[in-house]
Scaffold this motif. Structure first.
Motif, PDB file in Angstrom:
ATOM      1  N   PRO A 220       1.060  -1.446  -0.048  1.00 13.07           N
ATOM      2  CA  PRO A 220      -0.113  -0.110  -0.270  1.00 13.07           C
ATOM      3  C   PRO A 220       0.710   1.301   0.048  1.00 13.07           C
ATOM      4  O   PRO A 220       2.194   1.195   0.678  1.00 13.07           O
ATOM      5  CB  PRO A 220      -0.559  -0.020   1.368  1.00 13.07           C
ATOM      6  N   ILE A 221       0.228   2.443  -0.318  1.00 11.74           N
ATOM      7  CA  ILE A 221       0.720   3.650  -0.136  1.00 11.74           C
ATOM      8  C   ILE A 221       1.530   4.248   1.171  1.00 11.74           C
ATOM      9  O   ILE A 221       3.120   4.685   0.835  1.00 11.74           O
ATOM     10  CB  ILE A 221      -0.278   4.291  -1.298  1.00 11.74           C
ATOM     11  N   LEU A 222       1.161   3.550   2.095  1.00 12.47           N
ATOM     12  CA  LEU A 222       1.189   4.302   2.956  1.00 12.47           C
ATOM     13  C   LEU A 222       3.024   3.235   3.448  1.00 12.47           C
ATOM     14  O   LEU A 222       3.565   3.935   4.031  1.00 12.47           O
ATOM     15  CB  LEU A 222       0.280   4.181   3.859  1.00 12.47           C
ATOM     16  N   ASP A 223       2.924   2.304   3.163  1.00  8.50           N
ATOM     17  CA  ASP A 223       3.474   1.136   3.652  1.00  8.50           C
ATOM     18  C   ASP A 223       5.200   1.844   2.974  1.00  8.50           C
ATOM     19  O   ASP A 223       6.284   1.941   3.649  1.00  8.50           O
ATOM     20  CB  ASP A 223       3.409   0.175   2.773  1.00  8.50           C
ATOM     21  N   ARG A 224       4.894   1.746   1.825  1.00  9.51           N
ATOM     22  CA  ARG A 224       5.916   2.723   0.642  1.00  9.51           C
ATOM     23  C   ARG A 224       6.005   3.934   1.243  1.00  9.51           C
ATOM     24  O   ARG A 224       7.686   4.218   1.331  1.00  9.51           O
ATOM     25  CB  ARG A 224       5.461   2.430  -0.485  1.00  9.51           C
ATOM     26  N   ALA A 225       5.065   4.455   1.620  1.00  9.32           N
ATOM     27  CA  ALA A 225       5.768   6.161   1.544  1.00  9.32           C
ATOM     28  C   ALA A 225       6.682   6.218   3.428  1.00  9.32           C
ATOM     29  O   ALA A 225       7.728   6.693   3.242  1.00  9.32           O
ATOM     30  CB  ALA A 225       4.811   7.395   2.382  1.00  9.32           C
ATOM     31  N   ILE A 226       6.049   5.112   3.850  1.00 11.66           N
ATOM     32  CA  ILE A 226       7.188   4.908   5.915  1.00 11.66           C
ATOM     33  C   ILE A 226       8.471   4.323   5.050  1.00 11.66           C
ATOM     34  O   ILE A 226       9.956   4.845   5.155  1.00 11.66           O
ATOM     35  CB  ILE A 226       6.671   3.645   6.336  1.00 11.66           C
ATOM     36  N   VAL A 227       8.627   3.820   3.487  1.00 10.76           N
ATOM     37  CA  VAL A 227       9.972   3.090   3.671  1.00 10.76           C
ATOM     38  C   VAL A 227      10.652   4.324   2.763  1.00 10.76           C
ATOM     39  O   VAL A 227      11.572   4.051   2.952  1.00 10.76           O
ATOM     40  CB  VAL A 227       9.951   2.019   2.705  1.00 10.76           C
ATOM     41  N   ILE A 228       9.853   5.748   2.163  1.00 10.87           N
ATOM     42  CA  ILE A 228      10.941   6.707   1.309  1.00 10.87           C
ATOM     43  C   ILE A 228      10.829   7.272   2.662  1.00 10.87           C
ATOM     44  O   ILE A 228      12.212   7.621   2.227  1.00 10.87           O
ATOM     45  CB  ILE A 228       9.920   6.813   0.446  1.00 10.87           C
ATOM     46  N   SER A 229      10.685   7.620   3.660  1.00  8.77           N
ATOM     47  CA  SER A 229      10.446   9.089   4.259  1.00  8.77           C
ATOM     48  C   SER A 229      11.586   8.511   5.338  1.00  8.77           C
ATOM     49  O   SER A 229      12.039   9.469   6.002  1.00  8.77           O
ATOM     50  CB  SER A 229       9.625   9.268   3.918  1.00  8.77           C
ATOM     51  N   ALA A 230      11.504   7.342   5.212  1.00  7.78           N
ATOM     52  CA  ALA A 230      12.776   6.811   6.889  1.00  7.78           C
ATOM     53  C   ALA A 230      14.108   7.227   6.674  1.00  7.78           C
ATOM     54  O   ALA A 230      14.390   7.831   7.502  1.00  7.78           O
ATOM     55  CB  ALA A 230      12.764   5.141   6.996  1.00  7.78           C
ATOM     56  N   GLY A 231      14.709   7.758   5.443  1.00  8.29           N
ATOM     57  CA  GLY A 231      16.137   7.814   5.288  1.00  8.29           C
ATOM     58  C   GLY A 231      16.165   9.186   6.091  1.00  8.29           C
ATOM     59  O   GLY A 231      16.724   9.946   6.777  1.00  8.29           O
ATOM     60  N   VAL A 232      15.199  10.332   5.628  1.00  8.61           N
ATOM     61  CA  VAL A 232      15.136  11.393   6.258  1.00  8.61           C
ATOM     62  C   VAL A 232      15.027  11.305   7.912  1.00  8.61           C
ATOM     63  O   VAL A 232      15.486  12.362   7.958  1.00  8.61           O
ATOM     64  CB  VAL A 232      13.865  11.829   5.401  1.00  8.61           C
ATOM     65  N   ILE A 233      13.774  10.941   7.499  1.00  9.83           N
ATOM     66  CA  ILE A 233      13.899  10.806   9.620  1.00  9.83           C
ATOM     67  C   ILE A 233      14.688   9.963   9.748  1.00  9.83           C
ATOM     68  O   ILE A 233      14.891  10.858  11.804  1.00  9.83           O
ATOM     69  CB  ILE A 233      12.570   9.762  10.034  1.00  9.83           C
TER      70      ILE A 233
END
Length: 362
Positions: free
Chosen positions: A87-100
């Motif tokens: 799902p989009i939310l799972d992918r968004a978490i992976v993509i934004s995790a580096g910034v976080i």
């Protein structure tokens, strides 16, 4: 050794960024087939049960690879644990995790500095210090002002113990070209008054031909307890983050005037090496600053950056389906080429500006 320390700091921040992506994927059960720090030739490699871990020769980046588009992958294309099938939310978490991860690490670095070596601060004293008189042809030299003198008053205005004292004195001098000013000067234990007439420069502002510096001493402040360190680290993290965001805003609004202030990896390493050589304790803040910069740069909605991928996810959420693959690939490849071109330009420019390189051509 100071250069190696600066390179190690940069490599560590890249590792933290990529580790954020990696952990966000693995904790959700998403397949990851590559974890690489650096680019170029492989210096070390380990093949785990699913993921290949590698360290490469050029420590200026890194990446986490997914088997989604790997033609050699044996994972079925309809596997629910492929990143593209989540799902989009799972992918968004992976993509934004580096910034976080970079933001969290920057905060922890500042907490560590406050708790151990302390944060460097400046104990301001009244007045403004004359760091240097530029030449014998200046108004300051003719008036008898010397290096190490302390200017306590200018035109009847007290120059107090604050960071604004230098700015106040500059404004008084600049707004009184070819007018007589009376300065109250302290030289060692003696205090006396000096009349001076600032010269008019090409822009019409007054100058007296000196370098000014704050009057005071550098001190280090350490937190009294671990809870206090987390609180003071948060204050410092907020201050640096706000200043960094403001700096990026100024760069975007006035790109022509500020573009020459953009630094590449060579300049960053040079700055870090100077910091390590002069005061290694400040490497905490240097690393935190670079980590915050990496986070902000990566979250920008530009192709080939994390923000660009998040923008694609947003479009997918609004459309109800992703953009065609060839459009996404074309945008990402164009963005990657532009970023690589910018990176090469900055490396060449910053290398040419290094002192030892310039000496080779003198």
């Amino acid at each position: 050794m100071s250069v190696l320390a600066a390179i190690a700091v940069l490599a560590m921040l890249i590792f933290v960024h990529e580790l954020g992506h990696f952990m966000a994927a693995r904790l959700q059960g998403i397949h990851v087939n590559r974890f690489s720090i650096g680019f170029g030739p492989i210096l070390w490699k380990y093949q785990g049960p699913e993921t290949e871990y590698a360290i490469r020769g050029i420590p200026l980046g890194g990446y986490v690879g997914f088997p989604d588009d790997d033609p050699e992958s044996e994972i079925p294309p309809d596997d629910p644990n492929l990143l593209r099938n989540r799902p989009i939310l799972d992918r968004a978490i992976v993509i934004s995790a580096g910034v976080i991860a970079n933001l969290i690490f920057a905060y922890l670095l500042l907490v560590g500095q406050v708790a151990t070596v302390g944060v460097q601060d400046f104990d301001y004293q009244p007045g403004v210090k004359i760091a240097q008189v530029m030449s014998e042809e200046t108004a300051a030299h003719r008036a008898g002002i010397q290096a190490e003198d302390i200017i306590l008053q200018a035109d009847g205005e007290e120059l107090g113990a604050s960071a604004q004292a230098v700015r106040s004195l500059m404004e008084i001098i600049q707004t009184h070209p070819e007018q007589v000013l009376e300065l109250q000067v302290q030289r060692q234990d003696e205090t006396f008054r000096v009349p001076i007439s600032p010269e008019r420069d090409e822009s019409g502002k007054g100058i007296i031909g000196v370098q000014l510096a704050p009057h005071g001493t550098l001190i280090r402040h350490r937190a009294d307890s671990i809870p206090a360190a987390f609180g003071e680290g948060a204050v410092e993290f907020q201050r640096i983050t706000v200043l960094t965001v403001q700096g990026f805003g100024q760069l975007i609004r006035n790109f022509r005037e500020t573009a020459d202030q953009v630094s590449g990896p060579v300049a960053i390493v040079a700055i870090g090496a100077n910091i390590a050589k002069s005061d290694a304790g400040n490497l905490f803040r240097f690393a935190a600053l670079i980590s915050i910069n990496l986070a902000i740069i990566n979250i920008l909605p530009l192709p080939a950056l994390d923000g660009g991928q998040l923008a694609f996810l947003l479009i997918e959420g609004l459309r109800g389906k992703p953009l065609p693959t060839h459009i996404q690939d074309g945008v990402m490849q164009t963005g990657l080429m532009l970023l690589l071109g910018l990176g090469i330009f900055l490396i060449v420019r910053d290398t040419a500006n290094l002192g030892w390189v310039q000496q080779l051509f003198q």
